[in-house]
Design a protein around this motif. Structure first.
Motif: not given
Length: 423
Positions: A261-267
């Motif tokens: 989720x953190x990767x998705x939110x960063x993108x």
């Protein structure tokens, strides 16, 4: 509504492509129908872990010529080894611009520790995940593998047992008793990694968490925790490491995954900072064609007002996200009716052995060497296909799903930019 590019799909491939285009000044819209598959991922990204014949891959770039011989329709084979190498390096830079500092190299795979305590070859991993070099061992002999009392999505006993057997370490197992989680614990449906992270990430709770870990870890040289920390950034983990004075690492849990989720939110945040438009909860239903060119897209939320763009990128995912649909008489791509790699007989779609490579995982849209999507054997001039919707590879058996998504995304972004320059 007019855009330079419309990207269909808000997962790893779609967001990465849109970000790169937005960085080049393109007005982009991303139409996302639901949760990204990143919510179900470990947060690590694979480039190439195994060849189709089962040979393990230590150096992904060096293995690309062999891959081209065994799988000529693999997206890497279509792009060529030199192109893949260049785009893999650019991927690391793009992720860094999104605030994601990853560990790993396309020159050599590394091993990440899994939730079961085993190790798996991969390309890039979050800094929070414990890793070793291929053939290497963990640098600590005494570990503490700590769960959270009442949290069922991570089993520290299983991880510790595997670590002890494979690494020869002494792995202490315990569960953290944290009364500050009691409200969540009383509702099993709420006692998930993401909700726990929202509590543990609060700076005021650091002292309580630190003291309980110190009490349970004892003389351990390093601590492994379930990934229930750091939903927005690495800061909570960094603060915990400093407070404890010893290494602390996170192991992925059952979905929803904090690291994914953190990767998705960063993108997504990077795209929106660049002025990109993110359209969640919407689905492209159909398209208007003008010969071999798409002239308009119609979505569930905009049935009468078409989205118009010079270029369209299909990153709708595979069966998981309905980018591909399986019917009794075959596999189809539901929006454009594109050509699809598949087996004509249903009995050839899968194998009885659950752990054998499954043929259906290689099904997907056919493209040309530029990743333009094909329909009735002809490339649609302004439609590209990237990510899991593309056929010709097995993301699980070959360990290349994230790499195909990222490399394809950056390739298509460059193709579109080059077209604009030449025009």
């Amino acid at each position: 509504m007019q855009f330079d590019v419309v990207v269909i799909g808000g997962g790893l491939a779609g967001l990465s492509c849109a970000i790169r285009l937005a960085e080049q000044g393109k007005r982009c819209a991303v139409v996302s129908s639901g949760q990204s598959a990143l919510y179900f991922s470990s947060g690590s990204l694979d480039l190439l872990a195994q060849l189709p014949d089962g040979t393990a891959v230590e150096s992904p770039l060096a293995a690309l010529p062999a891959l081209a011989q065994q799988a000529p329709q693999h997206p890497y084979s279509l792009l060529g080894a030199a192109r893949v190498a260049t785009l893999a390096a650019e991927t690391v830079q793009l992720l860094a611009r999104c605030g994601m500092q990853m560990q790993g190299s396309s020159e050599h795979n590394h091993l990440r520790v899994t939730p079961l305590g085993t190790r798996r070859a991969t390309w890039l991993s979050p800094q929070a995940i414990p890793t070793t070099e291929l053939g290497g061992v963990l640098p600590w002999r005494k570990l503490a593998v700590l769960g959270i009392e009442g949290f069922l999505d991570f089993q520290p006993q299983m991880a510790a047992s595997s670590l002890a057997e494979e690494q020869g370490v002494m792995a202490k197992v315990a569960s953290l008793h944290l009364p500050l989680l009691d409200r969540l614990r009383n509702n099993p449906s709420e006692f998930r990694a993401v909700n726990i992270a929202r509590v543990l990430d609060v700076p005021e709770n650091l002292a309580v968490l630190t003291e309980e870990i110190r009490r349970q870890a004892g003389e351990a040289e390093a601590v492994f925790l379930p990934a229930c920390l750091g939903l927005e950034s690495d800061q909570p983990l960094a603060a915990l490491r400093e407070a404890l004075g010893k290494p602390v690492f996170l192991l992925p849990t059952l979905p929803p995954s904090v690291l994914g989720m953190r990767l998705h939110q960063a993108l997504r945040q990077r795209l929106q900072q660049l002025g990109g438009v993110f359209m969640p909860g919407d689905t492209v239903l159909r398209a208007d064609f003008d010969g071999q060119r798409i002239s308009g897209l119609y979505t569930r939320n905009h049935t009468d007002i078409p989205l118009r763009a010079q270029q369209v990128v299909l990153a709708s995912g595979s069966f998981f996200s309905n980018g591909l649909v399986a019917e009794f008489d075959g596999i189809r791509e539901p929006v454009f009716g594109l050509d699809v790699y598949s087996q004509p007989q249903r009995e050839d779609w899968s194998r009885r052995d659950l752990f054998a490579p499954q043929p259906y995982l290689q099904f997907g849209v056919q493209t040309d060497a530029s990743l333009r999507a094909l329909k009735q054997g002809q490339a649609i001039v302004n439609l590209y296909a990237i990510g899991a919707v593309v056929g010709g590879y097995d993301p699980l058996q070959q360990g290349c799903g994230a790499g195909v998504s990222l490399v394809g995304a950056l390739h298509v972004a460059q193709q579109i930019a080059m077209q604009e320059v030449s025009a």
